[in-house]
Design a protein around this motif. Structure first.
Motif, PDB file in Angstrom:
ATOM      1  N   LEU A   1      -6.970 -33.418  -3.593  1.00 47.26           N
ATOM      2  CA  LEU A   1      -7.581 -33.946  -4.816  1.00 47.26           C
ATOM      3  C   LEU A   1      -6.525 -34.351  -5.608  1.00 47.26           C
ATOM      4  CD1 LEU A   1      -8.124 -31.358  -7.202  1.00 47.26           C
ATOM      5  CD2 LEU A   1      -8.927 -30.474  -5.012  1.00 47.26           C
ATOM      6  N   VAL A   2      -6.786 -35.303  -6.610  1.00 50.06           N
ATOM      7  CA  VAL A   2      -5.838 -35.611  -7.715  1.00 50.06           C
ATOM      8  C   VAL A   2      -6.835 -35.054  -9.085  1.00 50.06           C
ATOM      9  CG1 VAL A   2      -4.527 -37.404  -6.935  1.00 50.06           C
ATOM     10  CG2 VAL A   2      -6.668 -37.799  -7.938  1.00 50.06           C
ATOM     11  N   VAL A   3      -5.837 -34.600 -10.014  1.00 51.57           N
ATOM     12  CA  VAL A   3      -6.468 -34.316 -11.265  1.00 51.57           C
ATOM     13  C   VAL A   3      -6.007 -35.198 -12.143  1.00 51.57           C
ATOM     14  CG1 VAL A   3      -6.521 -32.411 -13.223  1.00 51.57           C
ATOM     15  CG2 VAL A   3      -6.146 -31.748 -10.706  1.00 51.57           C
ATOM     16  N   MET A   4      -6.943 -35.881 -13.208  1.00 51.70           N
ATOM     17  CA  MET A   4      -6.716 -37.006 -13.843  1.00 51.70           C
ATOM     18  C   MET A   4      -6.971 -36.654 -15.094  1.00 51.70           C
ATOM     19  SD  MET A   4      -8.331 -40.724 -12.133  1.00 51.70           S
ATOM     20  CE  MET A   4      -7.510 -41.730 -13.315  1.00 51.70           C
ATOM     21  N   ARG A   5      -6.340 -37.454 -16.251  1.00 51.48           N
ATOM     22  CA  ARG A   5      -6.383 -36.917 -17.784  1.00 51.48           C
ATOM     23  C   ARG A   5      -5.777 -38.215 -18.386  1.00 51.48           C
ATOM     24  NH1 ARG A   5      -4.078 -32.379 -21.448  1.00 51.48           N
ATOM     25  NH2 ARG A   5      -5.945 -32.075 -22.962  1.00 51.48           N
ATOM     26  N   HIS A   6      -6.720 -38.797 -19.283  1.00 50.10           N
ATOM     27  CA  HIS A   6      -6.457 -39.931 -20.191  1.00 50.10           C
ATOM     28  C   HIS A   6      -5.758 -41.072 -19.335  1.00 50.10           C
ATOM     29  CE1 HIS A   6      -6.779 -37.146 -23.491  1.00 50.10           C
ATOM     30  NE2 HIS A   6      -5.511 -36.823 -23.238  1.00 50.10           N
ATOM     31  N   GLY A   7      -6.508 -41.373 -18.027  1.00 49.29           N
ATOM     32  CA  GLY A   7      -6.378 -42.362 -17.438  1.00 49.29           C
ATOM     33  C   GLY A   7      -5.167 -42.183 -16.101  1.00 49.29           C
ATOM     34  N   GLU A   8      -4.516 -41.131 -16.304  1.00 51.38           N
ATOM     35  CA  GLU A   8      -3.137 -40.848 -15.496  1.00 51.38           C
ATOM     36  C   GLU A   8      -3.504 -39.484 -14.733  1.00 51.38           C
ATOM     37  OE1 GLU A   8       0.884 -41.459 -16.982  1.00 51.38           O
ATOM     38  OE2 GLU A   8      -0.309 -41.180 -18.934  1.00 51.38           O
ATOM     39  N   VAL A   9      -2.842 -39.620 -13.497  1.00 56.79           N
ATOM     40  CA  VAL A   9      -2.728 -38.464 -12.539  1.00 56.79           C
ATOM     41  C   VAL A   9      -1.949 -37.310 -13.090  1.00 56.79           C
ATOM     42  CG1 VAL A   9      -2.161 -37.681 -10.281  1.00 56.79           C
ATOM     43  CG2 VAL A   9      -3.303 -39.843 -10.558  1.00 56.79           C
ATOM     44  N   VAL A  10      -2.456 -36.291 -13.420  1.00 53.63           N
ATOM     45  CA  VAL A  10      -1.693 -35.053 -13.815  1.00 53.63           C
ATOM     46  C   VAL A  10      -0.964 -34.169 -12.643  1.00 53.63           C
ATOM     47  CG1 VAL A  10      -2.019 -32.920 -14.891  1.00 53.63           C
ATOM     48  CG2 VAL A  10      -3.180 -34.596 -15.889  1.00 53.63           C
ATOM     49  N   GLU A  11      -1.812 -34.219 -11.753  1.00 50.30           N
ATOM     50  CA  GLU A  11      -1.226 -33.536 -10.345  1.00 50.30           C
ATOM     51  C   GLU A  11      -2.028 -33.923  -9.064  1.00 50.30           C
ATOM     52  OE1 GLU A  11      -2.110 -28.723 -11.442  1.00 50.30           O
ATOM     53  OE2 GLU A  11      -0.692 -29.234  -9.663  1.00 50.30           O
ATOM     54  N   GLU A  12      -1.513 -33.877  -8.093  1.00 52.40           N
ATOM     55  CA  GLU A  12      -1.964 -33.751  -6.884  1.00 52.40           C
ATOM     56  C   GLU A  12      -1.953 -32.542  -6.149  1.00 52.40           C
ATOM     57  OE1 GLU A  12      -0.477 -36.415  -3.211  1.00 52.40           O
ATOM     58  OE2 GLU A  12      -2.829 -36.904  -3.020  1.00 52.40           O
ATOM     59  N   THR A  13      -2.912 -32.029  -5.870  1.00 51.07           N
ATOM     60  CA  THR A  13      -2.966 -30.584  -5.175  1.00 51.07           C
ATOM     61  C   THR A  13      -4.272 -30.628  -4.042  1.00 51.07           C
ATOM     62  OG1 THR A  13      -3.371 -28.336  -5.957  1.00 51.07           O
ATOM     63  CG2 THR A  13      -4.543 -29.942  -7.046  1.00 51.07           C
ATOM     64  N   SER A  14      -4.220 -29.378  -3.572  1.00 50.85           N
ATOM     65  CA  SER A  14      -5.232 -28.957  -2.678  1.00 50.85           C
ATOM     66  C   SER A  14      -6.276 -27.814  -3.187  1.00 50.85           C
ATOM     67  CB  SER A  14      -4.773 -28.599  -1.387  1.00 50.85           C
ATOM     68  OG  SER A  14      -4.140 -27.395  -1.373  1.00 50.85           O
ATOM     69  N   SER A  15      -7.428 -27.732  -2.649  1.00 55.28           N
ATOM     70  CA  SER A  15      -8.603 -26.644  -2.891  1.00 55.28           C
ATOM     71  C   SER A  15      -7.966 -25.485  -2.749  1.00 55.28           C
ATOM     72  CB  SER A  15      -9.661 -27.094  -2.025  1.00 55.28           C
ATOM     73  OG  SER A  15     -10.304 -28.015  -2.457  1.00 55.28           O
ATOM     74  N   THR A  16      -7.227 -25.354  -1.505  1.00 52.79           N
ATOM     75  CA  THR A  16      -6.535 -23.954  -1.030  1.00 52.79           C
ATOM     76  C   THR A  16      -5.549 -23.579  -2.064  1.00 52.79           C
ATOM     77  OG1 THR A  16      -6.617 -24.705   1.194  1.00 52.79           O
ATOM     78  CG2 THR A  16      -5.416 -22.976   0.702  1.00 52.79           C
ATOM     79  N   ALA A  17      -4.714 -24.595  -2.299  1.00 46.61           N
ATOM     80  CA  ALA A  17      -3.693 -24.238  -3.535  1.00 46.61           C
ATOM     81  C   ALA A  17      -4.281 -23.609  -4.909  1.00 46.61           C
ATOM     82  CB  ALA A  17      -2.887 -25.129  -3.651  1.00 46.61           C
ATOM     83  N   LEU A  18      -5.501 -24.338  -5.214  1.00 44.46           N
ATOM     84  CA  LEU A  18      -6.034 -23.702  -6.329  1.00 44.46           C
ATOM     85  C   LEU A  18      -6.848 -22.429  -6.201  1.00 44.46           C
ATOM     86  CD1 LEU A  18      -7.758 -27.248  -7.600  1.00 44.46           C
ATOM     87  CD2 LEU A  18      -5.534 -26.037  -8.156  1.00 44.46           C
ATOM     88  N   ARG A  19      -7.425 -22.157  -4.975  1.00 42.34           N
ATOM     89  CA  ARG A  19      -8.116 -21.030  -4.719  1.00 42.34           C
ATOM     90  C   ARG A  19      -6.973 -19.830  -4.629  1.00 42.34           C
ATOM     91  NH1 ARG A  19     -10.806 -23.515  -0.550  1.00 42.34           N
ATOM     92  NH2 ARG A  19     -12.963 -24.188  -1.388  1.00 42.34           N
ATOM     93  N   LEU A  20      -5.791 -19.991  -4.363  1.00 39.87           N
ATOM     94  CA  LEU A  20      -4.652 -18.929  -4.352  1.00 39.87           C
ATOM     95  C   LEU A  20      -3.825 -19.125  -5.640  1.00 39.87           C
ATOM     96  CD1 LEU A  20      -3.004 -19.924  -0.798  1.00 39.87           C
ATOM     97  CD2 LEU A  20      -4.481 -17.831  -1.601  1.00 39.87           C
ATOM     98  N   GLY A  21      -4.679 -19.858  -6.668  1.00 39.45           N
ATOM     99  CA  GLY A  21      -4.144 -19.593  -8.026  1.00 39.45           C
ATOM    100  C   GLY A  21      -3.071 -20.488  -8.294  1.00 39.45           C
ATOM    101  N   LYS A  22      -2.645 -21.514  -7.335  1.00 39.81           N
ATOM    102  CA  LYS A  22      -1.206 -22.110  -7.557  1.00 39.81           C
ATOM    103  C   LYS A  22      -1.610 -23.448  -8.581  1.00 39.81           C
ATOM    104  CE  LYS A  22       0.766 -20.514  -3.530  1.00 39.81           C
ATOM    105  NZ  LYS A  22       0.984 -20.769  -1.987  1.00 39.81           N
TER     106      LYS A  22
END
Ligand code: ADP
Ligand code: MG
Length: 259
Positions: A208-229
């Motif tokens: 997934l990508v995280v967007m803010r104010h029209g821009e990509v803040v970061e590209e990451t994965s659900s797994t990384a987020l679950r691991l608190g990364k």
């Protein structure tokens, strides 16, 4: 299947111009569900609408299945790419029966087929008895099932899903997400799923990508987020905001008895 290259969308011009999407870029493999998450106003819908021709592309390129899209999009594009919107109340014509709603795309593409309508109902878990109902005779979840059936009726390869469950109750939301997940696997579909709710995106998408104010803040994965990364502070705030965000169950040690 999808290659989004430096997509920019500007509404208006000069000092009054709004840069709704800035340098959006990502690739989605065939059969993948790819997420776009961000708070309201971050440009998610505009990005999705620009891909399917409902918002103007100011600059950048969009490739679907190896071919650059044309403006306006041609019929072949809409046989390949379909969209599902947030509000199933607004997206279905109030005076059209389910049968008419599902038959229309077939008629436009010269593929009238009664069996296909019944098959589409079955695919989204509705019995043939729903065929001659009107939208007001359906629940919110049933309406969204019809909107999904309509999107699938031409056998597209890609679904663009804009907050497909945000107008629904939590329990119905889970049903629709499970249906979408099941359909993707059974039909080999490719998704882009847009949501303000990280839990919804994490349920369906690995990358997934995280967007803010029209821009990509970061590209990451659900797994990384679950691991608190979550490397980015903004992403961390989205995790907090998303109450239902599923984590690995925490195993608590049993409380010690006082001696
Ligand atoms: P999101 O879907 O993430 O909530 P949107 O893509 O709807 O965000 O909106 C992103 C920005 O673009 C917002 O500032 C919004 O006001 C603006 N915007 C969206 N559509 C239009 C439009 N048709 N004309 C002008 N500005 C627009
Ligand atoms: Mg939106």
């Amino acid at each position: 299947m999808l290659d989004i290259q430096n997509l920019n969308v500007v509404f208006g011009s000069g000092r009054l111009g709004v840069v709704a999407v800035k340098n959006l870029r990502f690739e989605v493999k065939q059969g993948e569900a790819y997420g776009v998450v961000g708070e309201s106003g971050s440009g998610k819908s505009t990005g999705l609408r620009a891909i399917c021709g409902l918002a103007p592309i100011t600059s950048g390129r969009v490739f679907v299945d190896g071919r650059q899209v044309t403006t306006p999009r041609d019929k072949a594009f809409y046989r390949t790419v379909q969209m599902v919107f947030q509000d199933p109340y607004a997206s279905l014509h109030p005076r059209h029966t389910v049968d008419r709603t599902l038959s229309e795309p077939l008629a436009i593409h010269g593929k009238r087929d009664e069996g296909r309508v019944l098959q589409a109902l079955k695919e989204v878990g509705l019995s043939p008895s729903f065929r001659f109902r009107f939208p007001h005779q359906l629940s919110g979840g049933q309406r969204q099932r019809i909107a999904i059936a309509r999107a699938l009726i031409l056998r597209p390869k890609v679904l663009l899903l804009d907050e497909p469950t945000s107008a629904l109750d939590a329990s119905v939301q889970a049903e629709i997400l499970n249906l979408l997940d099941d359909l993707r696997q059974r039909l080999g579909l490719t998704y882009i799923l847009v949501s303000h709710d990280l839990a919804v995106v994490a349920h369906l998408c690995e990358r997934l990508v995280v967007m803010r104010h029209g821009e990509v803040v970061e590209e990451t994965s659900s797994t990384a987020l679950r691991l608190g990364k979550a490397s980015n502070e903004y992403t961390q705030s989205l995790i907090k905001a998303s109450q239902g965000f599923t984590r690995e169950p925490t195993v608590f040690a049993p409380a010690r008895r006082p001696r």
